[in-house]
Design a protein around this motif. Structure first.
Motif, short mmCIF file in Angstrom:
data_model
loop_
_atom_site.label_atom_id
_atom_site.label_comp_id
_atom_site.label_asym_id
_atom_site.label_seq_id
_atom_site.Cartn_x
_atom_site.Cartn_y
_atom_site.Cartn_z
N VAL A 238 20.51 13.67 -15.77
CA VAL A 238 19.67 14.83 -16.11
C VAL A 238 18.42 14.42 -16.89
CG1 VAL A 238 19.57 16.91 -17.52
CG2 VAL A 238 21.48 16.55 -15.97
N ALA A 239 18.59 13.62 -17.93
CA ALA A 239 17.45 13.25 -18.77
C ALA A 239 16.39 12.49 -17.97
CB ALA A 239 17.91 12.42 -19.96
N GLN A 240 16.83 11.61 -17.08
CA GLN A 240 15.89 10.85 -16.27
C GLN A 240 15.19 11.75 -15.25
OE1 GLN A 240 17.59 7.46 -14.28
NE2 GLN A 240 15.62 6.67 -13.60
N ALA A 241 15.94 12.68 -14.66
CA ALA A 241 15.33 13.63 -13.73
C ALA A 241 14.25 14.44 -14.43
CB ALA A 241 16.40 14.55 -13.15
N ALA A 242 14.53 14.86 -15.65
CA ALA A 242 13.54 15.64 -16.40
C ALA A 242 12.30 14.81 -16.70
CB ALA A 242 14.16 16.16 -17.70
N GLU A 243 12.48 13.55 -17.06
CA GLU A 243 11.32 12.71 -17.36
C GLU A 243 10.46 12.49 -16.12
OE1 GLU A 243 10.09 11.79 -20.23
OE2 GLU A 243 11.71 12.96 -21.13
N VAL A 244 11.10 12.36 -14.95
CA VAL A 244 10.35 12.23 -13.70
C VAL A 244 9.48 13.47 -13.50
CG1 VAL A 244 10.55 12.18 -11.18
CG2 VAL A 244 11.96 10.66 -12.57
N VAL A 245 10.05 14.63 -13.73
CA VAL A 245 9.31 15.88 -13.58
C VAL A 245 8.16 15.95 -14.59
CG1 VAL A 245 9.45 18.39 -13.81
CG2 VAL A 245 11.23 17.14 -12.58
N PHE A 246 8.46 15.67 -15.85
CA PHE A 246 7.44 15.80 -16.89
C PHE A 246 6.27 14.85 -16.69
CE2 PHE A 246 11.10 17.23 -19.84
CZ PHE A 246 10.99 18.53 -19.38
N ALA A 247 6.52 13.74 -16.02
CA ALA A 247 5.46 12.76 -15.79
C ALA A 247 4.60 13.09 -14.57
CB ALA A 247 6.06 11.36 -15.62
N SER A 248 4.97 14.13 -13.82
CA SER A 248 4.29 14.44 -12.57
C SER A 248 3.06 15.32 -12.77
CB SER A 248 5.25 15.14 -11.61
OG SER A 248 5.54 16.45 -12.07
N THR A 249 2.14 15.20 -11.84
CA THR A 249 0.95 16.06 -11.83
C THR A 249 1.35 17.50 -11.57
OG1 THR A 249 -0.42 14.23 -11.04
CG2 THR A 249 -1.28 16.47 -10.72
N ALA A 250 2.37 17.72 -10.73
CA ALA A 250 2.81 19.07 -10.42
C ALA A 250 3.28 19.80 -11.67
CB ALA A 250 3.93 19.03 -9.38
N TYR A 251 3.99 19.08 -12.55
CA TYR A 251 4.45 19.71 -13.79
C TYR A 251 3.27 20.09 -14.67
CZ TYR A 251 6.07 20.20 -18.56
OH TYR A 251 6.28 20.67 -19.83
N LYS A 252 2.33 19.18 -14.82
CA LYS A 252 1.17 19.47 -15.68
C LYS A 252 0.41 20.68 -15.16
CE LYS A 252 0.58 14.66 -17.22
NZ LYS A 252 1.84 14.17 -16.65
N ASN B 276 7.31 23.37 -8.37
CA ASN B 276 7.89 22.90 -7.11
C ASN B 276 8.48 21.52 -7.37
OD1 ASN B 276 8.39 21.76 -4.58
ND2 ASN B 276 6.68 22.83 -3.61
N TYR B 277 9.81 21.42 -7.37
CA TYR B 277 10.44 20.15 -7.74
C TYR B 277 10.16 19.04 -6.74
CZ TYR B 277 12.97 22.14 -11.69
OH TYR B 277 13.28 22.70 -12.90
N TYR B 278 9.97 19.37 -5.49
CA TYR B 278 9.61 18.34 -4.53
C TYR B 278 8.30 17.68 -4.93
CZ TYR B 278 13.18 20.00 -1.23
OH TYR B 278 14.36 20.34 -0.63
N GLU B 279 7.30 18.49 -5.26
CA GLU B 279 6.00 17.96 -5.67
C GLU B 279 6.08 17.25 -7.02
OE1 GLU B 279 3.13 21.08 -5.54
OE2 GLU B 279 3.13 21.19 -3.34
N ALA B 280 7.13 17.58 -7.81
CA ALA B 280 7.31 16.96 -9.13
C ALA B 280 8.14 15.69 -9.06
CB ALA B 280 7.95 17.95 -10.09
N GLY B 281 8.47 15.22 -7.85
CA GLY B 281 9.12 13.92 -7.72
C GLY B 281 10.62 13.94 -7.51
N LEU B 282 11.22 15.13 -7.33
CA LEU B 282 12.66 15.21 -7.16
C LEU B 282 13.02 15.77 -5.79
CD1 LEU B 282 14.06 16.67 -10.51
CD2 LEU B 282 13.80 14.28 -9.86
N THR B 283 14.19 15.34 -5.30
CA THR B 283 14.84 16.00 -4.17
C THR B 283 16.17 16.54 -4.70
OG1 THR B 283 13.86 14.56 -2.48
CG2 THR B 283 15.91 15.68 -1.89
#
Length: 248
Positions: A112-126, A69-76
């Motif tokens: 794109v690269a920064q958006a991906a890093e935001v996601v990878f750093a999130s609890t939702a991604y883990k 869920n990208y919202y929970e992973a820090g993105l809109t």
């Protein structure tokens, strides 16, 4: 070749992405016939911007219930849509777009690269990665799902003409080609490919063409509209495009 676990972070991601893409290449994918999907036709959106030359619209990302869920992973994520009804070939640069929040405050989109890093750093991604790898998920359950709004009917290149969009990536992105349990590296590469494939691209929109792509903003900012600068033939036009809920 060194084991993936002994490679540096960036190099490990590149190798993992290559491995993931090799899996995708092995899958047989027959693209459907190109067709206009109403959910991504900007002229059909309630708050579309319509001019004699082009239609602009924006659609809110909706989590499909599988994958991350990208919202929970820090993105809109906001899906921008531009239909070119003119004889020109306009272009929109993501870095010139802005997300508009309460009080008219504007925010630039993530690259794109920064958006991906935001996601990878999130609890939702883990959590989603562990569910896919430890739980042995395969197929669509692995995927991230940004392509759901765009629709599998869009193929054959960006902005190539009415109904033309993504490419063979539609069948592979989101884990559809993963018939076996993924590794953590493959899951990470799948999510990165999802973010990169469906991001807005600064490419000329051919006459009669329809261009879609996501702009990624930080979450929890209350972004309700996009400010879009459209450039063509040494001219520039700025539009405020409200973000709509999907028209299913």
């Amino acid at each position: 070749m060194k084991p993936l676990s002994r490679l540096s972070g960036p190099l490990r991601l590149v190798v993992a992405l290559a491995l993931s893409l090799s899996l995708f290449a092995c899958a047989t994918y027959t693209p459907p016939n190109p067709q206009i999907n109403g959910v991504v036709d900007p002229a059909m959106l309630p708050s579309a911007v319509r001019t004699p030359q082009w239609d602009l619209g924006a659609v809110r990302y909706v989590w499909g219930g599988k994958g991350i869920n990208y919202y929970e992973a820090g993105l809109t994520p906001a899906l921008l849509l531009v239909r070119n009804k003119s004889g020109a070939s306009p272009i929109v640069y993501a870095e010139e777009c802005r997300g508009i929040g309460p009080g008219g405050v504007e925010y630039p989109p993530y690259p794109v690269a920064q958006a991906a890093e935001v996601v990878f750093a999130s609890t939702a991604y883990k959590k989603s990665a562990e569910a896919a790898v430890v739980g042995g998920l395969t197929g669509a359950a692995v995927g991230a799902g940004l392509g759901a709004l765009i629709g599998s009917g869009f193929n054959y290149g960006w902005g190539a003409g009415p109904g033309a969009l993504i490419g063979a990536g539609i069948g592979a992105v989101g884990g559809a080609a993963l018939s076996q349990q993924p590794s953590m590296e493959q899951y990470r590469a799948t999510v990165y490919q999802d973010i990169a494939t469906y991001a807005w691209r600064a490419a000329p929109i051919a006459p009669g063409g329809l261009m879609p792509g996501y702009l990624y903003f930080p979450s929890n900012l209350g972004i309700h509209s996009l400010r879009v600068v459209l450039r063509y033939d040494q001219h520039a036009q700025t539009f405020i495009v409200p973000i709509n809920n999907p028209v299913w």
